[in-house]
Design an enzyme around this catalytic site. Structure first.
Site, PDB file in Angstrom:
ATOM      1  N   ASP A  66       0.837  -1.210   0.000  1.00 23.55           N
ATOM      2  CA  ASP A  66       0.000   0.000   0.000  1.00 23.55           C
ATOM      3  C   ASP A  66       0.867   1.254   0.000  1.00 23.55           C
ATOM      4  O   ASP A  66       2.100   1.166  -0.003  1.00 23.55           O
ATOM      5  CB  ASP A  66      -0.961  -0.010   1.208  1.00 23.55           C
ATOM      6  CG  ASP A  66      -0.249  -0.238   2.535  1.00 23.55           C
ATOM      7  OD1 ASP A  66       0.992  -0.107   2.591  1.00 23.55           O
ATOM      8  OD2 ASP A  66      -0.934  -0.556   3.525  1.00 23.55           O
ATOM      9  N   ASN A 133      -7.703  -2.727  14.853  1.00 20.99           N
ATOM     10  CA  ASN A 133      -9.111  -3.034  14.564  1.00 20.99           C
ATOM     11  C   ASN A 133      -9.257  -4.221  13.614  1.00 20.99           C
ATOM     12  O   ASN A 133     -10.333  -4.475  13.082  1.00 20.99           O
ATOM     13  CB  ASN A 133      -9.806  -1.794  13.981  1.00 20.99           C
ATOM     14  CG  ASN A 133      -9.213  -1.371  12.641  1.00 20.99           C
ATOM     15  OD1 ASN A 133      -8.306  -2.015  12.121  1.00 20.99           O
ATOM     16  ND2 ASN A 133      -9.719  -0.295  12.076  1.00 20.99           N
ATOM     17  N   HIS A 135      -7.628  -4.597  10.690  1.00 22.14           N
ATOM     18  CA  HIS A 135      -7.433  -4.313   9.261  1.00 22.14           C
ATOM     19  C   HIS A 135      -6.164  -4.958   8.721  1.00 22.14           C
ATOM     20  O   HIS A 135      -5.222  -5.252   9.459  1.00 22.14           O
ATOM     21  CB  HIS A 135      -7.459  -2.806   8.977  1.00 22.14           C
ATOM     22  CG  HIS A 135      -6.225  -2.058   9.389  1.00 22.14           C
ATOM     23  ND1 HIS A 135      -6.261  -0.765   9.844  1.00 22.14           N
ATOM     24  CD2 HIS A 135      -4.910  -2.404   9.430  1.00 22.14           C
ATOM     25  CE1 HIS A 135      -5.038  -0.359  10.118  1.00 22.14           C
ATOM     26  NE2 HIS A 135      -4.199  -1.330   9.878  1.00 22.14           N
ATOM     27  N   GLU A 140     -10.181  -1.780   5.817  1.00 25.81           N
ATOM     28  CA  GLU A 140     -10.681  -1.522   7.171  1.00 25.81           C
ATOM     29  C   GLU A 140     -11.946  -2.360   7.418  1.00 25.81           C
ATOM     30  O   GLU A 140     -12.529  -2.895   6.473  1.00 25.81           O
ATOM     31  CB  GLU A 140     -11.012  -0.027   7.314  1.00 25.81           C
ATOM     32  CG  GLU A 140      -9.807   0.912   7.148  1.00 25.81           C
ATOM     33  CD  GLU A 140      -8.914   1.001   8.391  1.00 25.81           C
ATOM     34  OE1 GLU A 140      -9.042   0.151   9.292  1.00 25.81           O
ATOM     35  OE2 GLU A 140      -8.085   1.918   8.445  1.00 25.81           O
TER      36      GLU A 140
END
Ligand code: PGA
Length: 241
Positions: A66, A133, A135, A140
């Site tokens: 990314d 979380n 991800h 996400e």
């Protein structure tokens, strides 16, 4: 899934390094896709030392998962991170290095450019860090499992983690990312997810003790035939057994 439990960050780094060194020795023209952040920093630096000690990467292709939308050389950028922790340190370069361009004005064209690169270079290993979380990349919670290379808006917890990791002011912390989707992540022959520290314990528990759900993006990796999950004692601290 192969679960590897280690004591701490240093042992996690050693496991990851062994994986890379074995892979490159076994297949000198390996395509390795890295990630950035606190998780891979140790292994990237250790890999740089191996390369300087003679590990031959001249036929390898290195790429990344990314990139932030922002300044190409911003302290947070994947480009800056990879240069600082790997590329600037090594005397010998891989055959090809690919990253997305944080400053691309035409994001659609940039995604298309990277998509073609990935099509030409099926990955042997995709390394992933785990978001607090759950991800992976910038997929996400709530991202559909059919996501494919896209520009994603980061969650508040992700923005906060980036802000802290790079000691940024909120207004200079990037909030969007170019990211591989589940599609490109799952295409790798081997997917390695690494998690160290108590901040990852809740996500680790959800992955290992819960079902596969879009609310916990990394849970989807359990569908991958060659998924390696490395966790240290702190990351494992909330597991039932
Ligand atoms: P970290 O980030 O490696 O800095 O913990 C992982 C992630 O949020 O993807």
């Amino acid at each position: 899934m192969k679960l590897i439990k280690v004591k701490n960050y240093d042992e996690m780094t050693a496991e990851l390094l062994k994986l890379y060194v074995d892979q490159i020795r076994r297949k000198p023209d390996s395509v390795l896709s890295f990630t950035t952040g606190g998780t891979p920093r140790g292994v990237l630096e250790a890999l740089a030392e191996e390369i300087n000690d003679g590990l031959d990467i001249s036929q390898c292709v290195f790429c990344n998962l990314d990139e932030y939308v922002g300044k190409k050389n911003g302290v947070y950028s994947v480009f800056h991170f990879m240069n600082t922790h790997l590329y600037d340190r090594i005397k010998q370069k891989p055959k090809e290095i690919h990253m997305m361009n944080a400053e691309a004005v035409d994001q659609k064209t940039e995604l298309e450019r990277y998509r073609r690169i990935l099509e030409q270079h099926p990955r042997d290993i995709q390394l992933l860090g785990l978001g607090t979380n759950g991800h992976i990349g910038a997929n996400e919670p709530g991202t559909p499992f059919d996501s494919s290379l896209f520009v994603a808006e980061s969650c508040d917890s992700t923005i906060q983690a980036t802000k802290e990791l790079f000691d940024l002011r909120l207004e200079e912390t990037p909030t969007w990312m170019f990211t591989m989707g589940f599609k490109e992540i799952m295409e790798a022959d081997c997917v390695v997810l690494a998690a160290s520290g108590t901040s990852k314990a809740t996500a680790v528990k959800k992955i290992l003790e819960g079902g596969i759900t879009e609310e916990v993006p990394a849970s989807y990796l359990k569908n991958h035939p060659n998924f390696i999950f490395i966790i240290d004692e702190d990351a494992a601290s909330l597991l039932s057994e």
